[in-house]
Design a protein around this motif. Sequence first.
Motif: not given
Length: 369
Positions: A195-201
Motif C-alpha cells: 500500500e505504501l509503495n506499489p512500484a516497489q511491491a
Amino acid sequence: MGDGYEARLSPRWRRALLLLATVLVSPAFWLGTTGLPAAPARVCAIVLAVGQVAALWWLDRAPRPVTAGILLAGAALQLLVPGFGPGLAFVVLCTFAWARPAGESLWALGAAIVAVCGPAAIQGRWLLAAGWLAASLLAWSWGALGRARAARQEWERRRAVLEERGRIARELHDVLAHTVSVMVVQAAAADDVFELNPAQARAAIRRTETAGREALAELRTFLRTVRDGDEAHDASPQPGLAGVEQLAATMSGAGLAVTVRREGDGEPPAGVQLGAYRIVQEALTNTLRHSGARTADVLVRITGTAVEVEVCDDGNGGAGSTPGNGIRGMRERAALLNGALTAEPGPDGGFRVRARLPLGSAHLSKGDA
C-alpha cells in the motif's frame, strides 16, 4: 544376531529341490531293509521317504523344524535301509545354511553330523562315517558361502538405492531451497510495502515470478535427468563458478547484500565448479533464511590443487546451531569430491562456511551432479 538378509526359495528353485529330493530318496523304494519284517519295513521306509520330500516344501518358511525332521527321518532310513545314503540330508543342510545366518545354522551342522555319521558308526563303518563327516562340512560351507554372497549383493543393492535417494534429495533441496527462500522473502517484502509503495511491491512480485520460473526450469531439468539417465543430464548445462555473481545478485535483490571476491585463475573441472556453486548457494540460502544477516561475503579461491570457497555473514551466528538438510548436504557434496567443509560461527560474529574441493576429484562428481 542376523545379517539382515531374508532368503526365500523361488517357485522354480522349490520345484527343482523337490525333484532332486525325489531322486535322492527313490532308492528307499527298492533297497533291502533290516530290523523289521519285510512288509512293515518297506512301508516305514516309503513313509519316511515321502515325508522328507513333502516337508521340503516348507523348508525356507519353517527351516528349524523342517530341517530337524528331515535329518531325523534320514537317520532312521539309514538304519532301516543299510544301503540308503544321506544325500538329502546334505541338500537340506546346504539349503538351511543358505536360508539362515551362519551363527544360527551351526546347530544344523552338528545335528546333521550326528544324523548322517551316527548310523554308519553304529554299524561299524568308520571310513564311511568319516566320508559323511567331510560331506557335511562341505555342504554347510557351501550354503554359508552362498548366503554370504547373496547378503553382500543385497546390501550393495540397498546401498545403491540409498545413495540414489540421497542424491535425489540433495539435488531437490539445492534446486528448490534457494529459489523458494527468495520467493518467500520477496513475497513478504511485497506485502510489507503493497500500500505504501506499489512500484516497489510490483518489483518484488516480478522478482518472485522470475525466481519461480528459474525453479521450474531447474526442476524440469532435474526430473528429465532422473527419468532419462546420465545422457540427458550430461547434455544439460550445469551452474559453475561463473554463476556465483548472478547468484549474489539474486540474493541482493532479496535483501541480502552479497560481495563476491575471486582469487586465482584457471578453469576447474565442471564437477568441482558445480560442487562449489551448490555450496555457496546453500550457504547464502541458509544466511537468508536463518541468520538475520544484512551482508555476506563470498570468497572463491582457485589454486593449483583445489577450489576453496568461504561464505561469511554478519548475522546472529546461529545458522548452523541445528544442522539440517542444508549443512548436511553441503558436507556430503564436499565429501563426494574428496573435500572437506566446516560450518561454524565466525570468530568476529556471524556465521562462516568454508570448503576445500580438490581438483583431482572431478571424476567423482558425475553421478552427484
